[in-house]
Motif scaffolding. Structure first.
Motif, PDB file in Angstrom:
ATOM      1  N   ARG A 179      54.324 -13.071  12.556  1.00 48.05           N
ATOM      2  CA  ARG A 179      55.501 -13.323  11.714  1.00 48.05           C
ATOM      3  C   ARG A 179      56.779 -13.070  12.520  1.00 48.05           C
ATOM      4  N   GLN A 180      56.810 -11.969  13.238  1.00 48.13           N
ATOM      5  CA  GLN A 180      57.984 -11.625  14.039  1.00 48.13           C
ATOM      6  C   GLN A 180      58.213 -12.608  15.186  1.00 48.13           C
ATOM      7  N   GLN A 181      57.138 -13.244  15.658  1.00 48.36           N
ATOM      8  CA  GLN A 181      57.263 -14.249  16.717  1.00 48.36           C
ATOM      9  C   GLN A 181      57.653 -15.620  16.170  1.00 48.36           C
ATOM     10  N   PHE A 200      45.315 -10.067   2.306  1.00 49.38           N
ATOM     11  CA  PHE A 200      46.442 -10.330   3.203  1.00 49.38           C
ATOM     12  C   PHE A 200      47.314 -11.474   2.700  1.00 49.38           C
ATOM     13  N   LEU A 251      52.997 -17.392   6.653  1.00 46.39           N
ATOM     14  CA  LEU A 251      53.642 -16.150   7.105  1.00 46.39           C
ATOM     15  C   LEU A 251      55.116 -16.099   6.760  1.00 46.39           C
ATOM     16  N   ASP A 252      55.725 -17.273   6.638  1.00 48.11           N
ATOM     17  CA  ASP A 252      57.174 -17.331   6.450  1.00 48.11           C
ATOM     18  C   ASP A 252      57.596 -17.866   5.087  1.00 48.11           C
ATOM     19  N   LEU A 284      49.053  -9.991  12.098  1.00 48.06           N
ATOM     20  CA  LEU A 284      49.796 -10.942  11.267  1.00 48.06           C
ATOM     21  C   LEU A 284      51.296 -10.643  11.292  1.00 48.06           C
ATOM     22  N   GLU A 285      51.666  -9.379  11.258  1.00 47.59           N
ATOM     23  CA  GLU A 285      53.088  -9.019  11.303  1.00 47.59           C
ATOM     24  C   GLU A 285      53.704  -9.411  12.645  1.00 47.59           C
ATOM     25  N   SER A 286      52.971  -9.223  13.726  1.00 48.26           N
ATOM     26  CA  SER A 286      53.473  -9.629  15.038  1.00 48.26           C
ATOM     27  C   SER A 286      53.688 -11.144  15.084  1.00 48.26           C
ATOM     28  N   GLY A 341      46.482  -6.637   9.743  1.00 46.54           N
ATOM     29  CA  GLY A 341      47.864  -6.596   9.252  1.00 46.54           C
ATOM     30  C   GLY A 341      48.870  -6.529  10.382  1.00 46.54           C
ATOM     31  N   ALA A 342      48.586  -5.748  11.414  1.00 43.61           N
ATOM     32  CA  ALA A 342      49.499  -5.636  12.557  1.00 43.61           C
ATOM     33  C   ALA A 342      49.584  -6.954  13.322  1.00 43.61           C
TER      34      ALA A 342
END
Length: 170
Positions: free
Chosen positions: A107-109, A126, A152-153, A103-105, A100-101
């Motif tokens: 997404r943030q990138q 997920f 992701l988006d 994937l979130e990173s 999860g971390a």
């Protein structure tokens, strides 16, 4: 074990590299995955900040998740592999937390699409869905549903054949 038993979830640092190798060797029957990660670190597919570790309360690395560049058709995407948790912490939430971390990173990138070749009962938590639903396939035969994709988006998922980084050998 109940709940996630970790000290922290964070991007890997250079000091984590040997411990990551040990986690991969403990979680898999061969050293293939550890060797794969070594090769990926030297490959253009490596993206800084998308290799995550989970630690226990003593700071020892107990879990790992890696996202590297791949392509779906001609579109850039990410592939989630390998993921590993040392046997004594499996089924404790460590894998879910570290994936999860990562994937979130991503997404943030600003990344949009992730593919994974894995267990059909695990990755849907997920948001992964069968890649065949989007016309995505591999150059090798795998069971339908084992190749999965995640947007992701919320954007359009590309279609076509997945091209992994050279170290994957597919």
């Amino acid at each position: 074990m109940d709940g996630v038993v970790t000290g922290e979830i964070r991007p890997e640092t250079p000091v984590d590299v040997p411990a990551i190798g040990r986690v991969l060797e403990a979680a898999f029957e061969t050293s293939e995955e550890a060797e794969l990660v070594k090769a990926l670190r030297r490959d253009p597919a490596w993206i800084q900040g998308l290799s995550f570790v989970a630690t226990d309360s003593d700071g020892s690395v107990i879990g790992y998740a890696l996202l590297t560049r791949c392509h779906v058709g001609e579109q850039p995407a990410l592939c989630l592999a390998p993921c590993a948790v040392v046997p004594e912490y499996q089924r404790s939430g460590v894998g879910t937390a570290v994936i999860g971390a990562a994937l979130e990173s991503a997404r943030q990138q600003g990344e949009g699409t992730v593919v994974v070749l894995g267990h059909q009962g695990y990755y849907p938590r997920f948001g992964f869905v069968p890649a065949s639903d989007y016309g995505i396939d591999l150059s090798i035969d795998v069971p339908d549903g084992a190749l999965m994709v995640l947007s992701l988006d919320g954007g359009q998922v590309p279609s076509g054949r997945v091209r992994y980084a050279e170290p994957f050998g597919i």
